[in-house]
Design a protein around this motif. Structure first.
Motif, PDB file in Angstrom:
ATOM      1  N   THR A 275      40.115 -17.621 -26.596  1.00  0.00           N
ATOM      2  CA  THR A 275      39.459 -18.280 -25.621  1.00  0.00           C
ATOM      3  C   THR A 275      38.055 -17.716 -25.429  1.00  0.00           C
ATOM      4  OG1 THR A 275      41.538 -18.525 -24.169  1.00  0.00           O
ATOM      5  CG2 THR A 275      39.618 -18.594 -22.979  1.00  0.00           C
ATOM      6  N   GLN A 276      37.100 -18.750 -25.390  1.00  0.00           N
ATOM      7  CA  GLN A 276      35.718 -18.357 -25.158  1.00  0.00           C
ATOM      8  C   GLN A 276      35.120 -18.910 -23.648  1.00  0.00           C
ATOM      9  OE1 GLN A 276      33.426 -19.846 -28.426  1.00  0.00           O
ATOM     10  NE2 GLN A 276      33.760 -18.168 -29.674  1.00  0.00           N
ATOM     11  N   ILE A 277      34.492 -18.072 -23.041  1.00  0.00           N
ATOM     12  CA  ILE A 277      33.985 -18.592 -21.807  1.00  0.00           C
ATOM     13  C   ILE A 277      32.545 -19.186 -22.216  1.00  0.00           C
ATOM     14  CG2 ILE A 277      33.136 -17.499 -19.691  1.00  0.00           C
ATOM     15  CD1 ILE A 277      36.154 -17.073 -20.126  1.00  0.00           C
ATOM     16  N   LEU A 278      32.671 -20.295 -21.620  1.00  0.00           N
ATOM     17  CA  LEU A 278      31.483 -21.248 -21.998  1.00  0.00           C
ATOM     18  C   LEU A 278      30.348 -20.787 -21.174  1.00  0.00           C
ATOM     19  CD1 LEU A 278      30.429 -23.518 -23.846  1.00  0.00           C
ATOM     20  CD2 LEU A 278      31.167 -25.067 -22.077  1.00  0.00           C
ATOM     21  N   SER A 279      30.777 -20.832 -19.925  1.00  0.00           N
ATOM     22  CA  SER A 279      29.616 -20.386 -18.764  1.00  0.00           C
ATOM     23  C   SER A 279      30.245 -20.083 -17.603  1.00  0.00           C
ATOM     24  CB  SER A 279      28.772 -21.735 -18.361  1.00  0.00           C
ATOM     25  OG  SER A 279      29.722 -22.609 -17.579  1.00  0.00           O
ATOM     26  N   GLN A 280      29.403 -19.394 -16.674  1.00  0.00           N
ATOM     27  CA  GLN A 280      29.661 -18.389 -15.514  1.00  0.00           C
ATOM     28  C   GLN A 280      28.822 -18.752 -14.605  1.00  0.00           C
ATOM     29  OE1 GLN A 280      30.618 -15.252 -17.694  1.00  0.00           O
ATOM     30  NE2 GLN A 280      28.744 -14.132 -17.504  1.00  0.00           N
ATOM     31  N   GLU A 281      29.102 -18.812 -13.445  1.00  0.00           N
ATOM     32  CA  GLU A 281      28.040 -19.117 -12.438  1.00  0.00           C
ATOM     33  C   GLU A 281      28.759 -18.418 -10.941  1.00  0.00           C
ATOM     34  OE1 GLU A 281      28.518 -23.604 -11.253  1.00  0.00           O
ATOM     35  OE2 GLU A 281      26.590 -22.746 -11.909  1.00  0.00           O
ATOM     36  N   ILE A 282      27.924 -18.233 -10.138  1.00  0.00           N
ATOM     37  CA  ILE A 282      28.470 -17.752  -8.790  1.00  0.00           C
ATOM     38  C   ILE A 282      27.720 -18.230  -7.689  1.00  0.00           C
ATOM     39  CG2 ILE A 282      26.629 -15.794  -8.833  1.00  0.00           C
ATOM     40  CD1 ILE A 282      28.892 -14.181  -7.045  1.00  0.00           C
ATOM     41  N   ASP A 283      28.394 -19.064  -6.749  1.00  0.00           N
ATOM     42  CA  ASP A 283      27.931 -19.803  -5.666  1.00  0.00           C
ATOM     43  C   ASP A 283      28.093 -19.051  -4.545  1.00  0.00           C
ATOM     44  OD1 ASP A 283      27.332 -21.499  -3.698  1.00  0.00           O
ATOM     45  OD2 ASP A 283      28.266 -23.597  -4.670  1.00  0.00           O
ATOM     46  N   MET A 284      26.700 -18.534  -4.189  1.00  0.00           N
ATOM     47  CA  MET A 284      26.922 -17.480  -3.065  1.00  0.00           C
ATOM     48  C   MET A 284      26.911 -18.082  -1.413  1.00  0.00           C
ATOM     49  SD  MET A 284      24.074 -14.726  -4.287  1.00  0.00           S
ATOM     50  CE  MET A 284      24.603 -13.596  -3.108  1.00  0.00           C
ATOM     51  N   TYR A 411      32.639 -31.908 -35.471  1.00  0.00           N
ATOM     52  CA  TYR A 411      31.390 -31.158 -35.574  1.00  0.00           C
ATOM     53  C   TYR A 411      31.371 -29.745 -34.609  1.00  0.00           C
ATOM     54  CZ  TYR A 411      30.994 -33.260 -30.741  1.00  0.00           C
ATOM     55  OH  TYR A 411      31.035 -33.760 -29.667  1.00  0.00           O
ATOM     56  N   VAL A 412      30.405 -28.998 -35.118  1.00  0.00           N
ATOM     57  CA  VAL A 412      30.400 -27.695 -34.416  1.00  0.00           C
ATOM     58  C   VAL A 412      29.427 -27.782 -33.015  1.00  0.00           C
ATOM     59  CG1 VAL A 412      29.241 -25.335 -34.617  1.00  0.00           C
ATOM     60  CG2 VAL A 412      30.323 -26.542 -36.515  1.00  0.00           C
ATOM     61  N   MET A 413      30.034 -27.364 -31.947  1.00  0.00           N
ATOM     62  CA  MET A 413      29.299 -27.541 -30.664  1.00  0.00           C
ATOM     63  C   MET A 413      28.612 -26.067 -30.406  1.00  0.00           C
ATOM     64  SD  MET A 413      28.623 -29.210 -27.860  1.00  0.00           S
ATOM     65  CE  MET A 413      29.748 -30.364 -27.713  1.00  0.00           C
ATOM     66  N   ALA A 414      27.112 -26.339 -30.256  1.00  0.00           N
ATOM     67  CA  ALA A 414      26.333 -25.072 -29.863  1.00  0.00           C
ATOM     68  C   ALA A 414      26.031 -25.370 -28.407  1.00  0.00           C
ATOM     69  CB  ALA A 414      25.399 -24.895 -30.985  1.00  0.00           C
ATOM     70  N   VAL A 415      26.301 -24.273 -27.565  1.00  0.00           N
ATOM     71  CA  VAL A 415      25.807 -24.278 -26.275  1.00  0.00           C
ATOM     72  C   VAL A 415      24.938 -23.026 -26.043  1.00  0.00           C
ATOM     73  CG1 VAL A 415      26.347 -24.302 -23.911  1.00  0.00           C
ATOM     74  CG2 VAL A 415      27.707 -25.427 -25.549  1.00  0.00           C
ATOM     75  N   VAL A 416      23.618 -23.284 -25.831  1.00  0.00           N
ATOM     76  CA  VAL A 416      22.618 -22.069 -25.713  1.00  0.00           C
ATOM     77  C   VAL A 416      22.329 -21.990 -24.344  1.00  0.00           C
ATOM     78  CG1 VAL A 416      20.253 -21.637 -26.530  1.00  0.00           C
ATOM     79  CG2 VAL A 416      21.738 -22.523 -28.104  1.00  0.00           C
ATOM     80  N   GLY A 417      22.220 -20.671 -23.725  1.00  0.00           N
ATOM     81  CA  GLY A 417      21.545 -20.520 -22.569  1.00  0.00           C
ATOM     82  C   GLY A 417      20.177 -19.825 -22.692  1.00  0.00           C
ATOM     83  N   SER A 418      19.397 -20.414 -22.041  1.00  0.00           N
ATOM     84  CA  SER A 418      17.890 -20.371 -22.140  1.00  0.00           C
ATOM     85  C   SER A 418      17.141 -20.046 -20.933  1.00  0.00           C
ATOM     86  CB  SER A 418      17.299 -21.602 -22.745  1.00  0.00           C
ATOM     87  OG  SER A 418      15.765 -21.454 -22.824  1.00  0.00           O
ATOM     88  N   SER A 419      16.137 -19.187 -21.021  1.00  0.00           N
ATOM     89  CA  SER A 419      15.488 -18.827 -19.599  1.00  0.00           C
ATOM     90  C   SER A 419      14.331 -19.793 -19.517  1.00  0.00           C
ATOM     91  CB  SER A 419      14.899 -17.553 -19.792  1.00  0.00           C
ATOM     92  OG  SER A 419      14.238 -17.231 -20.898  1.00  0.00           O
ATOM     93  N   GLY A 420      14.023 -20.717 -20.234  1.00  0.00           N
ATOM     94  CA  GLY A 420      12.827 -21.621 -20.074  1.00  0.00           C
ATOM     95  C   GLY A 420      13.217 -23.024 -20.606  1.00  0.00           C
ATOM     96  N   ARG A 421      12.229 -23.995 -20.592  1.00  0.00           N
ATOM     97  CA  ARG A 421      12.512 -25.259 -21.024  1.00  0.00           C
ATOM     98  C   ARG A 421      11.888 -25.608 -22.532  1.00  0.00           C
ATOM     99  NH1 ARG A 421      13.618 -28.965 -16.992  1.00  0.00           N
ATOM    100  NH2 ARG A 421      13.409 -28.050 -14.881  1.00  0.00           N
ATOM    101  N   TRP A 422      12.453 -26.589 -23.209  1.00  0.00           N
ATOM    102  CA  TRP A 422      12.236 -26.578 -24.489  1.00  0.00           C
ATOM    103  C   TRP A 422      11.579 -28.054 -24.796  1.00  0.00           C
ATOM    104  CZ3 TRP A 422      14.696 -23.532 -28.735  1.00  0.00           C
ATOM    105  CH2 TRP A 422      15.251 -22.337 -28.146  1.00  0.00           C
ATOM    106  N   SER A 423      10.835 -28.067 -25.698  1.00  0.00           N
ATOM    107  CA  SER A 423      10.162 -29.406 -25.957  1.00  0.00           C
ATOM    108  C   SER A 423      11.115 -29.962 -27.371  1.00  0.00           C
ATOM    109  CB  SER A 423       8.703 -29.122 -26.936  1.00  0.00           C
ATOM    110  OG  SER A 423       8.836 -28.509 -28.209  1.00  0.00           O
ATOM    111  N   ASP A 424      10.974 -31.160 -27.353  1.00  0.00           N
ATOM    112  CA  ASP A 424      11.921 -31.974 -28.354  1.00  0.00           C
ATOM    113  C   ASP A 424      11.801 -31.458 -29.746  1.00  0.00           C
ATOM    114  OD1 ASP A 424      11.420 -35.179 -26.732  1.00  0.00           O
ATOM    115  OD2 ASP A 424      12.616 -33.536 -26.350  1.00  0.00           O
ATOM    116  N   ALA A 425      10.657 -30.942 -30.173  1.00  0.00           N
ATOM    117  CA  ALA A 425      10.227 -30.453 -31.490  1.00  0.00           C
ATOM    118  C   ALA A 425      11.134 -29.053 -31.525  1.00  0.00           C
ATOM    119  CB  ALA A 425       8.955 -30.058 -31.717  1.00  0.00           C
ATOM    120  N   ASP A 426      10.912 -28.183 -30.579  1.00  0.00           N
ATOM    121  CA  ASP A 426      11.622 -27.024 -30.599  1.00  0.00           C
ATOM    122  C   ASP A 426      13.114 -26.887 -30.697  1.00  0.00           C
ATOM    123  OD1 ASP A 426       9.099 -25.183 -28.620  1.00  0.00           O
ATOM    124  OD2 ASP A 426       9.291 -25.612 -30.814  1.00  0.00           O
TER     125      ASP A 426
END
Length: 449
Positions: A275-284, A411-426
């Motif tokens: 089992t892999q944890i895809l995401s986690q968040e806390i609603d305060m 297919y391979v699914m890659a879920v990336v957590g990022s601190s900023g926004r991405w351009s289409d090229a990046d």
């Protein structure tokens, strides 16, 4: 000890005393007064700087924003207000306040016009960073303003003034306030304008403290009661300005602690093989911890045990909500079914072959989960070097079924957590790099913030 005290004090004075390098007061005051007025060239430079900063925020370019801050003449009237209070020059204070208001209004209107006309109306990360000030911004403005005034008041200025202009960041908050007006988002407007006001107040305060430390002479004719009244107003404004920032800082710290507790909780209580944890968040606000799991289904009793363990991780009062996709068949059920076939139940040879094929598929699926889990761990260091804004990554082997044709694709699914926004090229560059490094025929990339 008493014998060593004078030598120690003398040593400290030798290194920390500013007075020997102090510039002539008339020259200092003259330089500051000359930077207050916004007429002719100064006004046009301000407008161009606002346009440059707005462009930088619009395309999320840090270099362009820094360039605009270096050009901006906004620091002049703010330093002028602090100096005027320090030397009790109320004429200088009136001129500084007037030019400060004029420059602020022109800056906001210019930025509003730009963001109203630009076709790119999405709020980028550089812009969003100016909408939630805190006590850290107060400290930056205070020490930055102090460094700026010392540089203006001494002969050895060095390159301090450009650094102060960048650190205190007067221009971007005004542009963000203009963006808030252009898109009718008042929370952006008030958040950004509050940050600008914080910078103004604490640069003024640092300048006032600097005039006291450097013992600037007051103007010749001084109304002592008026001086006391003005300084009371100044310190009242300082205290009132700090209150919202202190409250927002408390919320930021509390949220940071809660997120850290959540990460520890997930690592300790929800670590299951397959089992892999895809995401986690806390609603305060709703007191809910949401966890999205991928792979082998977490049993209900395990979820219940994890829920009861929230209090041990300083998350008492929260409710655990686990979102997961269950496997329709497990390896154990497949093996049991095959064992039942060999135990005397009649079945055709084709049925046995189909069951074996299903078993092989499930083995490949589980192998995909474990293989890509280890691949994500191995790639994390290299990924952080190439793409610094990436904070976490999940890799998984996914099978997609089209509802119209029932056609299956893997297919391979890659879920990336990022601190900023991405351009289409990046984004495409990251996808191609992951596809090559994972040796996947096809790869889907999802970037989350």
């Amino acid at each position: 000890m008493n014998a060593s005290e004078p030598s120690l004090i003398a040593l400290l004075k030798k290194y920390f005393n500013i007075s020997p390098n102090k510039e002539n007061e008339d020259i200092i005051i003259g330089n500051i007064e000359s930077s207050i007025s916004f007429r002719g060239p100064q006004l046009w430079i301000l407008i161009f700087a606002i346009f440059i900063a707005s462009l930088g925020l619009n395309v999320n370019s840090t270099a362009v924003i820094i360039g605009a801050m270096l050009i901006s003449p906004l620091m002049g009237p703010i330093i002028g207000m602090g100096l005027a209070v320090g030397i009790s020059d109320f004429g200088l204070l009136r001129r500084s306040v007037t030019n400060y208001v004029v420059s602020t209004v022109i800056s906001v209107l210019t930025a509003t016009l730009y963001f109203y006309l630009t076709p790119i109306d999405e709020a980028q990360s550089e812009l969003l960073a100016r909408t939630a000030p805190s006590l850290y911004d107060v400290l930056i403005a205070l020490v930055g303003g102090g460094a700026g005034f010392i540089a203006l008041s001494t002969r050895d200025k060095g390159n301090v003034i450009p650094g102060v202009a960048i650190a205190t960041a007067l221009m971007p908050p005004l542009c963000t306030a203009g963006y808030g007006l252009a898109v009718a988002n008042l929370s952006y407007f008030f958040g950004a304008f509050y940050l600008f006001f914080i910078n103004t107040v604490f640069i003024c305060l640092a300048t006032f403290i600097g005039t006291r430390m450097l013992k600037f002479r007051p103007v010749h004719v001084v109304d002592s009661e008026r001086v006391v009244r003005v300084r009371r107003y100044v310190f009242l404004i300082v205290i009132v300005t700090m209150i919202p920032a202190a409250y927002m800082t408390m919320l930021i710290i509390r949220e940071s602690i809660a997120k850290n507790n959540l990460r520890q909780f997930v690592r300790t209580e929800l670590a299951f093989k397959g089992t892999q944890i895809l995401s986690q968040e806390i609603d305060m606000s709703d007191k809910v911890v949401r966890v999205v799991a991928l792979g082998k289904t977490i049993p209900r009793d395990a979820i219940a045990r994890a829920d009861s363990a929230l209090a041990r991780h300083q998350l008492a009062g929260y409710k655990l909500h686990v979102i997961q996709g269950g496997q329709s068949d497990s390896l154990l059920l497949r093996s049991t079914a095959l064992a039942g076939l060999s135990g005397g139940q009649e079945s055709s040879r084709q049925k046995v072959i189909e069951q074996l094929q299903h078993l092989h598929e499930m083995e490949e699926m589980v192998d995909g989960y474990t293989r890509y889990e280890s691949a994500a761990y191995q790639l994390s260091g290299e990924l952080k070097t190439l793409f610094p804004q990436v904070e976490k990554i999940v890799l998984s082997n996914v099978r997609e079924v089209e509802t119209d044709s029932a056609r299956r694709r893997r297919y391979v699914m890659a879920v990336v957590g990022s601190s900023g926004r991405w351009s289409d090229a990046d984004r495409e560059k990251l996808r191609q790099w992951l596809r090559v490094r994972t040796q996947a025929d096809s790869l889907r990339l999802i970037i989350t913030r």
